[in-house]
Scaffold this motif. Structure first.
Motif, PDB file in Angstrom:
ATOM      1  N   UNK A 113       0.862  -1.178   0.000  1.00  0.00           N
ATOM      2  CA  UNK A 113       0.000   0.000   0.000  1.00  0.00           C
ATOM      3  C   UNK A 113       0.896   1.225   0.000  1.00  0.00           C
ATOM      4  N   UNK A 114       0.687   2.086  -0.965  1.00  0.00           N
ATOM      5  CA  UNK A 114       1.497   3.298  -1.036  1.00  0.00           C
ATOM      6  C   UNK A 114       0.864   4.342  -1.920  1.00  0.00           C
ATOM      7  N   UNK A 115       1.136   5.595  -1.633  1.00  0.00           N
ATOM      8  CA  UNK A 115       0.619   6.676  -2.451  1.00  0.00           C
ATOM      9  C   UNK A 115       1.365   6.781  -3.763  1.00  0.00           C
ATOM     10  N   UNK A 116       0.787   7.531  -4.701  1.00  0.00           N
ATOM     11  CA  UNK A 116       1.395   7.676  -6.015  1.00  0.00           C
ATOM     12  C   UNK A 116       2.761   8.347  -5.928  1.00  0.00           C
ATOM     13  N   UNK A 124      -3.038   4.246  -2.877  1.00  0.00           N
ATOM     14  CA  UNK A 124      -4.034   5.020  -2.151  1.00  0.00           C
ATOM     15  C   UNK A 124      -4.151   6.426  -2.715  1.00  0.00           C
ATOM     16  N   UNK A 125      -5.361   6.998  -2.580  1.00  0.00           N
ATOM     17  CA  UNK A 125      -5.588   8.359  -3.051  1.00  0.00           C
ATOM     18  C   UNK A 125      -4.978   9.390  -2.116  1.00  0.00           C
ATOM     19  N   UNK A 126      -4.808  10.569  -2.628  1.00  0.00           N
ATOM     20  CA  UNK A 126      -4.244  11.657  -1.841  1.00  0.00           C
ATOM     21  C   UNK A 126      -5.346  12.346  -1.037  1.00  0.00           C
ATOM     22  N   UNK A 127      -4.958  12.903   0.107  1.00  0.00           N
ATOM     23  CA  UNK A 127      -5.886  13.682   0.922  1.00  0.00           C
ATOM     24  C   UNK A 127      -5.685  15.160   0.593  1.00  0.00           C
ATOM     25  N   UNK A 128      -6.772  15.810   0.180  1.00  0.00           N
ATOM     26  CA  UNK A 128      -6.711  17.214  -0.218  1.00  0.00           C
ATOM     27  C   UNK A 128      -7.372  18.099   0.843  1.00  0.00           C
ATOM     28  N   UNK A 129      -6.921  19.320   0.883  1.00  0.00           N
ATOM     29  CA  UNK A 129      -7.580  20.333   1.710  1.00  0.00           C
ATOM     30  C   UNK A 129      -7.649  21.610   0.896  1.00  0.00           C
ATOM     31  N   UNK A 130      -8.884  22.053   0.641  1.00  0.00           N
ATOM     32  CA  UNK A 130      -9.133  23.240  -0.180  1.00  0.00           C
ATOM     33  C   UNK A 130      -8.455  23.104  -1.541  1.00  0.00           C
ATOM     34  N   UNK A 131      -8.521  21.887  -2.098  1.00  0.00           N
ATOM     35  CA  UNK A 131      -8.025  21.651  -3.446  1.00  0.00           C
ATOM     36  C   UNK A 131      -6.552  21.338  -3.557  1.00  0.00           C
TER      37      UNK A 131
END
Length: 287
Positions: A7-10, A45-52
């Motif tokens: 499991x790992x982010x892009x 896994x998908x990235x976590x965004x804050x205000x885009x």
């Protein structure tokens, strides 16, 4: 080796993933390994965004979990993250979603409190009822989603539907015995909200840990839908719907569809070239 799950982010695709694959193939070519891939399964896994924007310590736009945990508890935070989006999709952080997760846990708590307060005179639930069917469907859905790989959001959604169905039964008949359903709800929810589920399990009279309990099993017959709704299309455009028994033969489905009043109105006597039946989903009439 090979590792069962990676499991790992892009952002790790070049360093972690590429290098590990390179060295594995290098060692395989030297005859030191008998496999060519270091991981049996990959989840990016998908990235976590804050205000885009992607959350990052360097950008200073991260969310400190301490305040959330102090206000809502760790289980609410876990549930929100797991329910907000599929694991491979981006998650746009929104604090308002925490309230929804907290309200859901509160509803489950009230369900357990109600179940434990019932006396021996509580009315038994008909085993053919929609609640029992929904319970077996939820067990199947959560089990399948966990087994096929990290589909936590859809698994939690099925638990939410079961809780809603239990409340409908309670509202119609406050004396209904829902203890068995409440136990199943807590068991299914435990992997996602372990701390409060452990407490609710004890409230239901169990002495051992919920994580030493057997995972609930579902009855395929009880979980099976007795009727299905088929979408009726004419030249691939939705025109009507029809409810039929689950095991209705295709020939009978064609007859029922062509006898439907809305279909007759849309056809207006036009000759039917072909009727395509997609099992359990739709019927497409080509004219």
């Amino acid at each position: 080796m090979p590792v069962d799950q990676y499991i790992g982010g892009i952002e790790h695709a070049i360093l972690h993933l590429l290098y590990s694959r390179f060295f594995t193939k290098f060692l395989r070519d030297l005859g030191m390994l008998d496999f060519g891939e270091p991981f049996k399964r990959l989840l990016t896994q998908g990235m976590v965004l804050k205000e885009g924007e992607v959350m990052s310590k360097s950008k200073g736009n991260i969310v400190d979990p301490d305040g959330i945990i102090e206000k809502y508890g760790a289980d609410t935070l876990r549930l929100f993250i797991l329910f907000a989006a599929p694991p491979e999709a981006e998650l746009d952080w929104n604090d308002r979603g925490m309230d929804g997760a907290w309200r859901f846990i509160t509803r489950v708590w009230r369900l357990v409190v109600d179940a434990q307060s019932k006396t021996s005179k509580a009315l038994a639930i008909n085993q053919e009822s929609s609640l029992i069917k929904k319970m077996h469907q939820a067990i199947k859905k959560v089990s399948d989603d966990m087994e096929r790989g990290f589909q936590f959001n859809t698994a939690i959604s099925s638990i939410l539907e079961l809780v809603n169905e239990a409340y409908e039964v309670k509202n119609k008949n406050p004396d209904a015995d829902i203890e068995n359903v409440a136990e199943v709800v807590v068991l299914l929810l435990a992997p996602f909200t372990p701390h409060i589920c452990e407490e609710m399990w004890q409230m239901l009279g169990h002495k051992t840990s919920i994580f030493k309990s057997q995972w609930p099993l579902y009855d395929p017959e009880a979980a099976r839908e007795k009727t299905i709704t088929l979408v009726i299309q004419i030249n691939s455009k939705n025109r009507s719907r029809i409810d039929v028994a689950t095991d209705t033969p295709e020939q009978e489905i064609r007859r029922l569809v062509l006898d439907d009043d809305k279909v007759k109105q849309c056809l207006q006597g036009a000759p039917v070239k072909k009727v395509i039946v997609v099992p359990n989903r739709l019927v497409n009439i080509l004219i």
